[in-house]
Write a protein that holds these residues in place. Structure first.
Motif, PDB file in Angstrom:
ATOM      1  N   GLU A   1      47.361   2.859  -4.922  1.00  0.00           N
ATOM      2  CA  GLU A   1      46.298   2.287  -4.096  1.00  0.00           C
ATOM      3  C   GLU A   1      46.347   0.766  -4.136  1.00  0.00           C
TER       4      GLU A   1
ATOM      5  N   SER B   1      49.496  -0.418  -2.179  1.00  0.00           N
ATOM      6  CA  SER B   1      49.352  -0.307  -0.733  1.00  0.00           C
ATOM      7  C   SER B   1      48.375  -1.344  -0.208  1.00  0.00           C
ATOM      8  N   ALA B   2      47.332  -1.683  -0.962  1.00  0.00           N
ATOM      9  CA  ALA B   2      46.392  -2.717  -0.526  1.00  0.00           C
ATOM     10  C   ALA B   2      47.083  -4.072  -0.472  1.00  0.00           C
TER      11      ALA B   2
ATOM     12  N   SER C   1      49.463  -4.098   2.485  1.00  0.00           N
ATOM     13  CA  SER C   1      48.713  -4.195   3.730  1.00  0.00           C
ATOM     14  C   SER C   1      48.245  -5.621   3.978  1.00  0.00           C
ATOM     15  N   GLU C   2      47.743  -6.291   2.944  1.00  0.00           N
ATOM     16  CA  GLU C   2      47.311  -7.679   3.096  1.00  0.00           C
ATOM     17  C   GLU C   2      48.487  -8.586   3.466  1.00  0.00           C
TER      18      GLU C   2
ATOM     19  N   LEU D   1      51.272  -7.723   5.012  1.00  0.00           N
ATOM     20  CA  LEU D   1      51.700  -7.444   6.386  1.00  0.00           C
ATOM     21  C   LEU D   1      50.710  -8.006   7.406  1.00  0.00           C
ATOM     22  N   ASP D   2      49.414  -7.920   7.096  1.00  0.00           N
ATOM     23  CA  ASP D   2      48.415  -8.500   8.002  1.00  0.00           C
ATOM     24  C   ASP D   2      48.567 -10.005   8.104  1.00  0.00           C
TER      25      ASP D   2
END
Length: 100
Positions: free
Chosen positions: A71, A74-75, A78-79, A81-82
């Motif tokens: 988790e 992945s967080a 994700s940050e 990639l954003d």
């Protein structure tokens, strides 16, 4: 209060020898099944591994690695990639404004 014949039969006291016999039969049955060979499991092992010793057991603390939780990984991904996507959008907008 009168009990029905089925209730009287069900709750009737049983002789000690009957209870002991049932207990003995259950014990013998469980021992007999515990000693049986399970060919479906034993025959799956290849012949070259049958003679090998079992591997050493490790304590759980050393067997598990100190990697971050999925988790958390992945967080963070994700940050990242954003942030990268936002940077690419800004760059694309700057290129559109330049108009070669």
């Amino acid at each position: 209060m009168t009990a029905t014949p089925a209730a009287r039969l069900f709750f009737a006291p049983t002789p000690r020898s009957t209870r002991l016999g049932v207990l003995l039969a259950c014990t013998l049955l469980s021992l007999a099944t515990a000693c049986s060979r399970v060919p479906e499991l034993e025959d799956r092992l290849p012949a070259d591994l049958r003679s090998q010793p079992y591997p050493d057991l490790l304590p759980l603390e050393t067997a598990l690695s100190d990697e971050p939780l999925p988790e958390d990984e992945s967080a963070a991904l994700s940050e990242a990639l954003d942030a990268r996507a936002e940077g690419l959008r800004r760059r694309a907008e700057e290129l559109r404004r330049r108009q070669f």
